[in-house]
Design an enzyme around this catalytic site. Sequence first.
Site, PDB file in Angstrom:
ATOM      1  N   SER A  22       0.859  -1.185   0.000  1.00 49.73           N
ATOM      2  CA  SER A  22       0.000   0.000   0.000  1.00 49.73           C
ATOM      3  C   SER A  22       0.887   1.224   0.000  1.00 49.73           C
ATOM      4  O   SER A  22       2.025   1.187   0.483  1.00 49.73           O
ATOM      5  CB  SER A  22      -0.891   0.005   1.244  1.00 49.73           C
ATOM      6  OG  SER A  22      -1.498   1.275   1.431  1.00 49.73           O
TER       7      SER A  22
ATOM      8  N   TYR B 237      -1.924  -1.333  10.315  1.00 50.03           N
ATOM      9  CA  TYR B 237      -2.026  -1.509   8.865  1.00 50.03           C
ATOM     10  C   TYR B 237      -0.755  -1.044   8.165  1.00 50.03           C
ATOM     11  O   TYR B 237      -0.220  -1.731   7.289  1.00 50.03           O
ATOM     12  CB  TYR B 237      -3.234  -0.746   8.332  1.00 50.03           C
ATOM     13  CG  TYR B 237      -3.524  -0.984   6.874  1.00 50.03           C
ATOM     14  CD1 TYR B 237      -4.005  -2.222   6.435  1.00 50.03           C
ATOM     15  CD2 TYR B 237      -3.313   0.004   5.923  1.00 50.03           C
ATOM     16  CE1 TYR B 237      -4.273  -2.446   5.094  1.00 50.03           C
ATOM     17  CE2 TYR B 237      -3.578  -0.208   4.583  1.00 50.03           C
ATOM     18  CZ  TYR B 237      -4.053  -1.442   4.169  1.00 50.03           C
ATOM     19  OH  TYR B 237      -4.310  -1.670   2.837  1.00 50.03           O
TER      20      TYR B 237
END
Length: 257
Positions: free
Chosen positions: A141, A154
């Site tokens: 990401s 995350y």
Amino acid sequence: MRLIDKVTLITGSGSGIGRSTALRFGEEGAFVIVNDLDAVNGEETAKQIRGNGGKATFIQANVADPQSVQELVKQSHEKYGRIDVLFNNAGISGVGAIHETEPEQWDKVIEVNVRGVFLMSKYVLPGMMERKSGNIINMSSCIAEIGLARRASYSASKGAVLALTKSMQVDYAPYNIRVNALLPGTILTPFVEDFLARSYDDPHIAYESLRKRQLSGDLGRPEDVAQAAVFLASDESKFMMGSPLYIDGGVVFGKNA
């Protein structure tokens, strides 16, 4: 037909980016092994691929469980004889700063997002090494490159996936195996829509705030990431090794005035 007759395994392909990628792989001529923990969604993805004239099989498995992953790989080899492309897409989100995150929440995000990539790769790689051919795409990401409020677990998981991608490439380049990573920005998936609806009094205001973070002025769509995945899975990207590919609408390298 850029993926004609390639056997492709996509984890977490029951919805969102995974489903969109599975459908695109099917359109490009691949044999698509759809994997998801949710059997209903996974079967639906496979059904849609076949309905579009593609070739697909659904195999349920938990990417964080070694026995489940081994059974998935075994069934894939029994049906197709090999796995040409592995797309480690399955993942979950985690919201909260360090002091807000409970240990069990932290462990769950790391378990799925990092351990899942490790286990899938561990059991798929021997077949690729034996054939001296293979292609692995890991879902990282853009948050691996930037700071974002209240995303501690995350961001840690996606940073680990990016670092793991580079390490894997060094180890498996001698076997003619390519390993690259996708780094999306905020993508408007059903998961994100549900998150906005549950987490904010006015989801519309939250959506507008997310849009302003990206130079594109809008959120990405699953199809945007799927197109990038097709490129990495195809021979068109044959000179890309250990590379991060950004599909982020300009979040990482741009800033609005």
